[in-house]
Design an enzyme around this catalytic site. Structure first.
Site, mmCIF file in Angstrom:
data_model
loop_
_atom_site.group_PDB
_atom_site.id
_atom_site.type_symbol
_atom_site.label_atom_id
_atom_site.label_comp_id
_atom_site.label_asym_id
_atom_site.label_seq_id
_atom_site.Cartn_x
_atom_site.Cartn_y
_atom_site.Cartn_z
ATOM 1 C CB VAL A 1 -0.895 0.166 1.310
ATOM 2 C CG1 VAL A 1 -1.654 1.298 1.277
ATOM 3 C CG2 VAL A 1 -1.678 -1.227 1.155
ATOM 4 N NE ARG B 1 4.003 9.357 -3.543
ATOM 5 C CZ ARG B 1 3.973 9.772 -4.668
ATOM 6 N NH1 ARG B 1 3.747 11.078 -5.169
ATOM 7 N NH2 ARG B 1 4.432 9.296 -5.852
ATOM 8 C CG ASP B 2 8.391 7.281 -2.932
ATOM 9 O OD1 ASP B 2 7.556 6.300 -3.647
ATOM 10 O OD2 ASP B 2 8.537 8.400 -3.228
ATOM 11 N NE ARG B 3 6.245 0.252 2.488
ATOM 12 C CZ ARG B 3 5.115 0.369 1.718
ATOM 13 N NH1 ARG B 3 4.595 1.651 1.302
ATOM 14 N NH2 ARG B 3 4.357 -0.882 1.698
ATOM 15 C CG MET B 4 11.431 8.033 1.885
ATOM 16 S SD MET B 4 12.861 7.305 2.625
ATOM 17 C CE MET B 4 13.645 8.794 3.308
#
Length: 218
Positions: free
Chosen positions: A14, A195-198
């Site tokens: 997700v 977002r982008d796992r940041m």
């Protein structure tokens, strides 16, 4: 070999894009911030927003986790109630340490609490006990929590016995083997998916000079 599932775990993901968490957004204290997020989770209609995954370990370091319900929150810590003969209580009595995570998946948030534990006072326990439904009170008397039983019928029989025992009583007393535990945090981390796992991870940490806030890399 018969295929029983079409779940493809590596492909499940997700994108977290619901919000952000900056230092200036935090409340002045960890408990005020946790209360704020609990309130927002409640207003958002999340099921059991006070549910938290409690992790303990025995003296050999073997961990266990389970979901419990937070029933108290203030500057002293986070409180939950349980049977003192349960597996979790045996762990807590042995190590006096625990961690708990509030997983609010729908809001792409979680809060992690870690610290020492101690038992809630009998007065505070009695106040909470009085707010419980009668059925929950009777269940606390009937269940030998975490012990092996012969079957469902053994539990039903134990409950029937307790119902007869307190059938004429207007009030059910607090069992001597039941009460509250308070996690006194040393670390409380607020996690907001990005977002982008940041992800944003802001952590209240208790030190010699009091509480400080630090950002942790995702």
């Amino acid at each position: 070999m018969t295929e029983t599932s079409h779940i493809t775990l590596p492909a499940m993901r997700v994108s977290y894009e619901q919000g952000a968490l900056d230092e200036q957004d935090l409340a002045a204290t960890w408990h005020e911030q946790l209360a704020l997020w609990l309130d927002e989770a409640t207003k958002a209609g999340l099921p059991e927003p006070n549910a938290m995954v409690l992790a303990t370990a025995d003296l050999s370091g073997r961990p266990s986790s389970r979901t419990v319900l937070a029933k108290g929150l203030d500057e002293r810590g986070v409180v939950f109630y349980t049977n003192f003969t349960s597996a979790k209580s045996h762990d807590l009595l042995a190590t006096r340490y625990a961690s708990a995570t509030f997983p609010w998946y729908a809001m792409q948030r979680q809060v992690h609490v870690r610290g020492t534990v101690d038992k809630v006072s009998p007065t505070e326990t009695a106040e909470y006990w009085a707010s419980r439904p009668r059925g929950s009170q009777l269940g606390a008397w009937a269940s030998p929590q975490s012990r092996v039983v012969s079957g469902r019928s053994a539990l039903d029989s134990a409950l029937s016995t307790i119902q007869r025992q307190f059938g004429e009583s207007e009030q059910v007393p607090v069992p001597p083997h039941w009460g509250g535990w308070r996690i006194r945090p040393e670390v409380v981390e607020f996690w907001q998916g990005r977002r982008d796992r940041m992800h944003d991870r802001l952590r209240f940490r208790l030190g010699r000079d009091g509480w400080r806030v630090e950002r942790v890399a995702p």
